[in-house]
Design an enzyme around this catalytic site. Sequence first.
Site, PDB file in Angstrom:
ATOM      1  N   SER A 148      37.041  43.562  46.247  1.00  0.00           N
ATOM      2  CA  SER A 148      37.126  44.362  44.832  1.00  0.00           C
ATOM      3  C   SER A 148      38.534  44.859  44.733  1.00  0.00           C
ATOM      4  O   SER A 148      39.238  45.249  45.429  1.00  0.00           O
ATOM      5  CB  SER A 148      36.079  45.169  44.648  1.00  0.00           C
ATOM      6  OG  SER A 148      36.472  46.057  43.377  1.00  0.00           O
ATOM      7  N   TYR A 161      31.992  53.102  47.197  1.00  0.00           N
ATOM      8  CA  TYR A 161      32.284  51.937  46.889  1.00  0.00           C
ATOM      9  C   TYR A 161      33.470  51.307  47.028  1.00  0.00           C
ATOM     10  O   TYR A 161      33.703  50.497  47.970  1.00  0.00           O
ATOM     11  CB  TYR A 161      31.717  51.579  45.531  1.00  0.00           C
ATOM     12  CG  TYR A 161      31.987  50.052  45.210  1.00  0.00           C
ATOM     13  CD1 TYR A 161      31.071  49.096  45.473  1.00  0.00           C
ATOM     14  CD2 TYR A 161      33.029  49.338  44.337  1.00  0.00           C
ATOM     15  CE1 TYR A 161      31.293  47.606  45.265  1.00  0.00           C
ATOM     16  CE2 TYR A 161      33.127  48.297  44.017  1.00  0.00           C
ATOM     17  CZ  TYR A 161      32.036  47.303  44.454  1.00  0.00           C
ATOM     18  OH  TYR A 161      32.341  45.752  43.920  1.00  0.00           O
ATOM     19  N   LYS A 165      35.364  48.727  50.053  1.00  0.00           N
ATOM     20  CA  LYS A 165      36.089  47.510  49.676  1.00  0.00           C
ATOM     21  C   LYS A 165      37.395  47.580  50.232  1.00  0.00           C
ATOM     22  O   LYS A 165      38.059  46.544  50.664  1.00  0.00           O
ATOM     23  CB  LYS A 165      35.972  47.423  48.081  1.00  0.00           C
ATOM     24  CG  LYS A 165      34.844  46.808  47.430  1.00  0.00           C
ATOM     25  CD  LYS A 165      34.033  45.787  48.233  1.00  0.00           C
ATOM     26  CE  LYS A 165      32.956  45.431  47.654  1.00  0.00           C
ATOM     27  NZ  LYS A 165      32.315  44.023  48.063  1.00  0.00           N
TER      28      LYS A 165
END
Length: 255
Positions: A148, A161, A165
């Site tokens: 991401s 998150y 990533k």
Amino acid sequence: MDYTKLMDFTDKVVFVSGSSRGIGEAIVRAFAANGASVIVSSRDQAACEKVAESIRENGGKAQAKAAHAGRMEDVESVFEWIQSEYGRLDVLVNCGGTNPFYGLIGDTPEAAFDKTIDVNLKGPFYLSSRAVKMMQKQGGGAIVNVASINGITPGHLQGIYSMTKSAMINMTKAFAKEYGVDHIRVNAICPGLIDTKMTAVFTAQEDQLKQYTDTFAIKRAGVPDDMVGGVLYLASDAAAFTTGTTLVMDGGHLA
């Protein structure tokens, strides 16, 4: 060189985690349309079988295999099954992901922390670890990780998150460096804002969505099919001299 074969996956075996919906589903359908025998996988066997059946109905080759990538017994089981069913694995795409907590990073609940690490990092790591061992024996292969842009620049209120990533991007480079000698290439794509169930918190409200897309060079949210070309390229012979890289696919958000 036969340039017409560069993106041909005929007789290749491709496993895509997190492929019962969203970006993963688009990816697994694209591989099947380009000749691969695909394995549709997520935690939901019924959802996987629905996608696999649809691929078969359209003339593709697909099987469904449920697995929770964050559980070691599931990882071992799925690779035993792949060995038994196919005897090889040519491409692994790590696409499973979750983002259960939006808020200040210091407020992240332990349960959300653990789930995000398990699904976004532990699962892809151990799937990759098992895949490279199989690929070593057969003389090579390719892994593509779906990271991401949040792994490059942390997303607002998406701290844990973003951390996973970022780690996935570094994991990609580490695997690439250590297994290139075995003819195994490892790369990643970095999607931006893609309209999926997981990103509905950003895309559901038109006014809120416009606040994001107004900052993009391409002024819209992406859709899962926008990610397909990058993954196919990185997994294909067209990328034979490409490893350890991350391909940003974000509509120009980071430009």
